[in-house]
Design an enzyme around this catalytic site. Structure first.
Site, PDB file in Angstrom:
ATOM      1  N   CYS A   1      -9.782   0.412   3.217  1.00 19.49           N
ATOM      2  CA  CYS A   1      -9.006   0.614   2.693  1.00 19.49           C
ATOM      3  C   CYS A   1      -8.249   1.636   1.339  1.00 19.49           C
ATOM      4  CB  CYS A   1      -8.072  -0.478   2.037  1.00 19.49           C
ATOM      5  SG  CYS A   1      -9.311  -2.199   2.074  1.00 19.49           S
TER       6      CYS A   1
ATOM      7  N   ARG B   1     -22.062  -2.823   6.228  1.00 15.33           N
ATOM      8  CA  ARG B   1     -22.210  -3.595   5.058  1.00 15.33           C
ATOM      9  C   ARG B   1     -22.892  -4.600   5.295  1.00 15.33           C
ATOM     10  NH1 ARG B   1     -16.279  -6.759   6.821  1.00 15.33           N
ATOM     11  NH2 ARG B   1     -14.985  -5.372   5.885  1.00 15.33           N
TER      12      ARG B   1
ATOM     13  N   GLN C   1     -14.285  -0.352  12.685  1.00 13.53           N
ATOM     14  CA  GLN C   1     -12.706  -1.237  12.869  1.00 13.53           C
ATOM     15  C   GLN C   1     -11.854  -0.258  13.464  1.00 13.53           C
ATOM     16  OE1 GLN C   1     -12.686  -1.857   8.342  1.00 13.53           O
ATOM     17  NE2 GLN C   1     -12.870  -4.305   8.225  1.00 13.53           N
TER      18      GLN C   1
ATOM     19  N   ASP D   1      -8.748   0.061  12.484  1.00 11.75           N
ATOM     20  CA  ASP D   1      -7.970  -0.354  10.646  1.00 11.75           C
ATOM     21  C   ASP D   1      -6.860   0.431  10.950  1.00 11.75           C
ATOM     22  OD1 ASP D   1      -7.882  -1.479   8.680  1.00 11.75           O
ATOM     23  OD2 ASP D   1      -9.311  -0.071   7.367  1.00 11.75           O
TER      24      ASP D   1
ATOM     25  N   HIS E   1      -3.741   0.424   8.021  1.00 10.03           N
ATOM     26  CA  HIS E   1      -3.515   0.580   6.077  1.00 10.03           C
ATOM     27  C   HIS E   1      -0.893   0.308   6.329  1.00 10.03           C
ATOM     28  CE1 HIS E   1      -6.819  -0.213   5.687  1.00 10.03           C
ATOM     29  NE2 HIS E   1      -6.752  -0.937   5.003  1.00 10.03           N
TER      30      HIS E   1
ATOM     31  N   LYS F   1      -4.327 -14.569   4.944  1.00  3.38           N
ATOM     32  CA  LYS F   1      -4.779 -13.421   6.002  1.00  3.38           C
ATOM     33  C   LYS F   1      -4.191 -14.282   7.697  1.00  3.38           C
ATOM     34  CE  LYS F   1      -9.166 -13.055   6.209  1.00  3.38           C
ATOM     35  NZ  LYS F   1     -10.830 -12.634   6.789  1.00  3.38           N
TER      36      LYS F   1
ATOM     37  N   HIS G   1      -2.955  -5.147   5.821  1.00 11.10           N
ATOM     38  CA  HIS G   1      -4.153  -4.447   6.007  1.00 11.10           C
ATOM     39  C   HIS G   1      -4.281  -4.745   7.621  1.00 11.10           C
ATOM     40  CE1 HIS G   1      -6.459  -4.173   2.268  1.00 11.10           C
ATOM     41  NE2 HIS G   1      -5.630  -4.530   1.823  1.00 11.10           N
TER      42      HIS G   1
END
Length: 612
Positions: free
Chosen positions: A305, A334, A352, A354, A356, A439, A485
RNA sequence: GCCGAUGUAGCUCAGUGGUAGAGCACUCGAUUCGUAAUCGAGCGGUCAGGGGUUCAAAUCCCCUCAUCGGCUCCA
């Protein structure tokens, strides 16, 4: 002919008598059995280990557990002894007697036997009277029940003690670590056998086992724990999934971006991740001690992000630019706790899917719904029907969140509105929110019934605030966008782990790393097979030739073990007829089909996500 | 990170103090084969790594690493 099922898979044979397993949550009787069994176990434990203190022992979906505080650790051997002792108790046919006592009476009885955990439990019980359940006149525990009337109703052959585990008192890692014994209990020994059979079957579906057998991914001690590497076959699977979603996203107005794997600590300080997750990042790279001291260094990204936010900020945005949907298959790292790692479902490096979305407040609801639609589309395409949507909201009693109440209210309301508009079945997950916002999570279970989050959509008013994001509104004023997200897959690693188990390794044609394998009857047919395979590859069909030089039976066996959806035998007859003998994993032999037709049908089936 | 268990050939596993084994896979040779395993030979191990006990350790003890089952955590 009917038995095209390979004999090393786990399909239920139709001639086996089906034993129906009741669910604890739906069977009052089973609840009583498990409650009572757990008490019998606790009594047995305290008999064998007089110093062990009893804490809590509820039923769970597949059995029960009990947590003990014991100075001596239990071992697997102890489990056998405990089980024996339990059988003895059961054979004594002890009555299970419910007693109601006052709070004071309960307290004094607990003090008499010196069990401090029980005192804490007592404090937690709201209201009077307090109920106590006795096993004969030798053992009792605070318990809400219900129970069987007598241990005579239990069958030791329908009971098994399964495993030992550590568990923190009250689930709090700062508190004492207790020893948990997991067990299971059923109405009949046949049910226990069936339960065990299903467990074995689940183990056969385990993606760690299948991933190895099918050669999809590997780990290496030298590379490090939780860092999967994708083999050629696994990579084909991965990129098929990626390509599918990329296409779907382009159709929906997403714009692809690419961002680096590392960024300055300051970036993550601004986002708030550094303060929150510092210990969960791979250690900072800093050039020299001074830089290290000033936290002037780089870290591997654990989320995308902040990077996407920087792209947003790179130019002055107009309301006409919004919604701006920036998408990236972003690989993040991570430093998960060592004990948390497992297979592909929990790793330290993962990708991910991902994106945004930067939207005006007015666009929020609509965009949110569109994201949910995308997730549902994706899950449908993957045939993932067994999911549950979780509203992951903040726990107002905890202070691990950033941002004001107002922003949280607005975000949570937006999610609530969305599930209501869609009539999406859901459940609440209070305290499951991200630190910057609530979420909507799509939860699935793995073969061993552990729950995992795949898809997620998150509403975020906080990062736009922290990064001071703006757009120019119609009236020329500067306004703050809202961020969404979202990741439909969640992570490719976890998704693939789940898919392997869901399909038991039998991927649908469009996903299969190898879609068709050509089996030459003798080596003289190899050139022909190679030519056919090359022609198919030119049509984007993943075709390969068995080059082993083995006999046909062996090649078929190998292809079946590799769970390849379609096999094609090529010999003199096929060369002669310019046709292929097709054998599918799903339906067995289909006979000879002209090459052009096979190619055409294959290409069509792949495009339509259907079978050959 | 914590509690417990496990770690022997590429894979699945046998081997409980006395010279490291099997099947599959792999390589080679023979076989040229029609819908789930052709035959034979060969290659392959610091018994996870390190330290200790012992005349002698895969085996017993300690430490480390990894994996597994839980707990905790999960942006």
């Amino acid at each position: 002919m009917s038995n095209v099922v390979s004999n090393n898979t786990s399909e239920v044979q139709s001639d086996v008598k089906k034993v129906v397993l009741p669910k604890t949550s739906e069977s009052e009787h089973l609840k009583r059995i498990r409650h009572t069994t757990s008490h019998v176990m606790a009594m047995a434990v305290q008999k064998l280990f007089p110093k062990a203190q009893v804490t809590i022992g509820p039923w769970i979906e597949n059995g029960f557990y009990y947590d003990f505080d014991s100075p001596e650790p239990f071992t697997e051997k102890d489990l056998k002894a405990i089980k024996k002792e339990m059988a003895k108790i059961i054979r004594r046919k002890l009555p299970v007697v419910r007693e109601e006592v006052s709070r004071d009476e309960a307290k004094s009885r607990i003090q008499a036997i010196n069990e401090p955990y029980k005192l804490e439990i007592l404090d937690d019980i709201k209201g009077d009277p307090i109920t106590i359940y006795h096993l004969g006149d030798e053992w009792w525990d605070l318990c809400a029940g219900p129970h069987l009337e007598s241990t005579a109703e239990l069958n030791p052959d329908a009971i098994a003690l399964e495993s030992l585990a550590g568990a923190y008192w009250r689930g709090d890692e700062t508190k004492a670590q207790l020893q948990r014994i997991y067990g299971t209990a059923w109405e009949t020994p046949e049910q226990l056998t069936e339960y065990r059979r299903r467990k074995e079957e689940a183990i056969r579906r385990d993606h760690r086992k299948l991933g190895k057998e099918l050669g999809l991914f590997v780990f290496s001690d030298l590379v490090g724990p939780g860092l999967p590497m994708w083999t050629p076959k696994g990579t084909l699977l991965r990129s098929t999934l990626e390509d599918y979603l990329k296409q779907e996203q382009i159709r929906r107005g997403y714009l692809p971006v690419v961002t680096p794997h590392i960024g300055r600590v300051d970036l993550f300080k601004t986002s708030g991740h550094w303060q929150k997750y510092r210990d969960d990042l791979f250690p900072m790279m800093a050039d020299g001690d001074e830089a290290r001291q000033h936290e002037d260094g780089f870290v591997l990204k654990a989320m995308n992000c902040p990077f996407h936010v920087q792209i947003y900020k790179s130019e002055l945005r107009s309301y006409r630019d919004l919604p701006l949907r920036l998408a990236e298959f972003g690989t993040v790292y991570r430093y998960e706790q060592s004990g948390e790692l497992g297979g592909l479902t929990r790793v330290r490096g993962f990708t991910q899917d991902d994106a945004h979305l930067f939207v005006t407040p007015e666009q929020l609801d609509d965009e949110f719904l569109k994201v949910v639609d995308l997730i549902q589309t994706v899950f449908h395409a993957l045939n993932l029907t067994n999911f549950k949507a979780r509203l992951s909201f903040r726990d107002p009693d905890l202070d691990k969140y950033i941002g004001g109440d107002d922003a949280w209210e607005k975000s949570q309301n937006a999610i609530q509105r969305a599930v209501e508009t869609l009539g999406l079945p859901h459940f609440m997950g209070i305290g499951e929110a991200a630190f910057y916002g609530p979420k909507l999570d799509f939860m699935v279970q793995d073969a061993l019934e552990r729950e995992w989050q795949l898809g997620t959509v998150q509403v975020d008013y906080n990062l736009p605030e922290r990064f001071d994001l703006e757009y120019v509104a119609e009236d020329g004023s500067r306004q703050r966008p809202v961020m969404i997200h979202r990741a439909p897959f969640g992570s490719l690693e976890r998704l693939i782990g789940i898919l392997i188990e869901e399909y038991a390794g039998d991927f649908p044609l469009w996903l299969a790393p190898v879609q068709i394998r050509l089996l030459p009857v003798t080596e003289s047919h190899l050139p022909f097979a190679r030519q056919v395979a090359a022609d198919m590859r030119a049509q984007n069909i993943r075709a390969e030739v068995d080059e082993s030089g083995e006999r046909l039976g062996k090649m078929i066996r190998n292809a079946e073990k590799a769970k390849i959806p379609i096999m094609s035998v090529v010999g003199d007859k096929e060369v002669e007829a310019q046709a292929l003998s097709i054998r599918t994993r799903a339906s067995g032999e289909l006979g000879q089909i002209p090459i052009a037709e096979v190619t055409e049908r294959l290409a069509a089936a792949i495009a339509n996500f259907s079978n050959f």
